[in-house]
Design a protein around this motif. Structure first.
Motif, PDB file in Angstrom:
ATOM      1  N   ARG A   1     -16.413  -3.227  -2.977  1.00  0.00           N
ATOM      2  CA  ARG A   1     -16.186  -2.106  -2.062  1.00  0.00           C
ATOM      3  C   ARG A   1     -17.281  -2.081  -1.007  1.00  0.00           C
TER       4      ARG A   1
ATOM      5  N   ASP B   1      -9.054   1.631   2.961  1.00  0.00           N
ATOM      6  CA  ASP B   1      -8.783   2.917   2.324  1.00  0.00           C
ATOM      7  C   ASP B   1      -9.356   4.002   3.226  1.00  0.00           C
TER       8      ASP B   1
ATOM      9  N   PHE C   1      -7.552   3.803  -5.410  1.00  0.00           N
ATOM     10  CA  PHE C   1      -7.590   4.145  -3.998  1.00  0.00           C
ATOM     11  C   PHE C   1      -7.360   5.642  -3.800  1.00  0.00           C
ATOM     12  N   GLU C   2      -7.625   6.068  -2.571  1.00  0.00           N
ATOM     13  CA  GLU C   2      -7.277   7.425  -2.174  1.00  0.00           C
ATOM     14  C   GLU C   2      -6.180   7.424  -1.120  1.00  0.00           C
ATOM     15  N   GLU C   3      -6.357   6.615  -0.053  1.00  0.00           N
ATOM     16  CA  GLU C   3      -5.333   6.453   0.972  1.00  0.00           C
ATOM     17  C   GLU C   3      -5.323   4.998   1.437  1.00  0.00           C
ATOM     18  N   PRO C   4      -4.775   4.076   0.646  1.00  0.00           N
ATOM     19  CA  PRO C   4      -4.745   2.677   1.073  1.00  0.00           C
ATOM     20  C   PRO C   4      -3.854   2.497   2.292  1.00  0.00           C
TER      21      PRO C   4
ATOM     22  N   THR D   1       0.359   4.816   0.568  1.00  0.00           N
ATOM     23  CA  THR D   1      -0.707   5.672   1.091  1.00  0.00           C
ATOM     24  C   THR D   1      -0.717   7.040   0.429  1.00  0.00           C
TER      25      THR D   1
ATOM     26  N   ALA E   1       0.844  -1.205   0.000  1.00  0.00           N
ATOM     27  CA  ALA E   1       0.000   0.000   0.000  1.00  0.00           C
ATOM     28  C   ALA E   1       0.873   1.246   0.000  1.00  0.00           C
TER      29      ALA E   1
ATOM     30  N   ALA F   1      -1.618   6.954  -3.364  1.00  0.00           N
ATOM     31  CA  ALA F   1      -2.980   6.525  -3.694  1.00  0.00           C
ATOM     32  C   ALA F   1      -3.003   5.302  -4.608  1.00  0.00           C
TER      33      ALA F   1
END
Length: 318
Positions: free
Chosen positions: A138, A119, A100-103, A78, A76, A81
């Motif tokens: 999701r 996420d 993703f946006e912030e895994p 983070t 990940a 993304a």
């Protein structure tokens, strides 16, 4: 806890590599540990038998957590993304998934097909099909999903909802493409990490705010034990009927007999050693502050330190 709060200059005295040639070789672990080098955009492969650096794998920036799922390691990124899939045989990035946006963190299905990734940016749990290399499911959650653990029945996830969360989510992943939020559990303190013990009867929950950890009866959802701990946040893993609880703030790992929750001992590790995983009969914990990978045996004794980077967030078995 925000990662940037941990990243300080690595001014501590260097640790020497211990037992690189033989401390673990006789009857010791084999294979490679994959360790994230957060600030250097790479994953470092370390030989567990010798402590030698085997390879350095270039990745997207900010590789933080890493988890083995089947034949790949899920990384990940983070701040970038994205999530990378690193092939465990070729030691190369097989696929990068920009969904993703912030895994944050990953738990893998027992068959090695699916990775469940939190996420915290989108406040979601994302199901990845690692064979297809794409997101296939999701689930919207609440707060800030981070650490998670999958039960041995391969049907249930417990998902922490923040660094020091007032509750955690129980998620049904019987159908991986359609995860379902089944309930919420309120811990006796703000929780951080969670791990199902082997057998699935108990789960260990650590704190993001207090010097305590809790052991749960999974079937009833009730607390069996509340145990003293070192500085939060703590993290937990299991090996050979033992639980290992790290405190990066204190620079310690406590070792427990898992079934009885009896403390057996404590070892010193580099400050900043937060995340912890088991691999090939040993326990791995890397340090954010020193970039040092510590390898411990089943009794919790330190067997070697290997400097892999200026800062290291996580490690797993290749």
């Amino acid at each position: 806890m925000d990662r940037r709060g941990f990243l300080v200059a690595a001014a501590a005295a260097p640790f020497a590599l211990r037992g690189a040639a033989g401390a673990l070789a006789a009857g010791g672990p084999s294979g490679l540990a994959l360790v994230t080098a957060d600030l250097e955009a790479r994953v470092v492969a370390v030989e567990l038998a010798t402590g030698r650096i085997h390879a350095r794998i270039p990745t997207r920036p900010d590789p933080r957590s890493i988890e083995r799922v089947g034949a790949v390691a899920v990384v990940a990124h983070t701040d970038a993304a994205a999530v990378s899939l690193v092939d465990g045989s070729s030691l190369a990035v097989r696929r990068v998934i920009d969904a993703f946006e912030e895994p944050r963190y990953t738990a893998g299905s027992a068959d090695g097909r699916y990775a469940y990734v939190t996420d915290s940016g989108r406040i979601e749990l994302v199901t990845l099909d690692v064979l297809r290399g794409e997101a296939v499911g999701r689930l919207r959650l609440s707060l800030w999903p981070r650490h998670l653990s999958i039960a041995p029945d391969n049907r249930t996830l417990w998902v922490g909802l923040g660094t020091a969360s007032p509750r955690f989510a129980v998620v049904d992943v019987s159908t991986p493409e359609r995860p379902v939020h089944r309930g919420t559990i309120v811990p006796p303190f703000p929780m951080h990490d969670v791990g199902f013990a082997p057998g699935g009867r108990r789960a260990w929950v650590t704190s993001g705010a207090t010097r305590k950890i809790a052991v749960y009866d999974v079937r009833s959802g009730g607390v069996l034990h509340i145990l003293p701990a070192d500085k939060p946040p703590q993290h937990v893993t299991f090996l050979a009927r033992r639980a290992f609880v790290t405190s990066g703030g204190s620079g310690t790992v406590r070792v427990y007999d898992e079934p009885s929750a009896t403390e057996l001992g404590r070892s010193e590790i580099p400050v900043g050693s937060f995340n912890v995983q088991f691999a090939s009969g040993v326990v791995l914990t890397p340090s954010l502050e020193t970039g040092m990978l510590t390898v411990l045996d089943r009794a919790g004794r330190v067997r070697m330190h290997v400097r892999v980077a200026s800062s290291s967030h996580d490690a797993c078995l290749a």
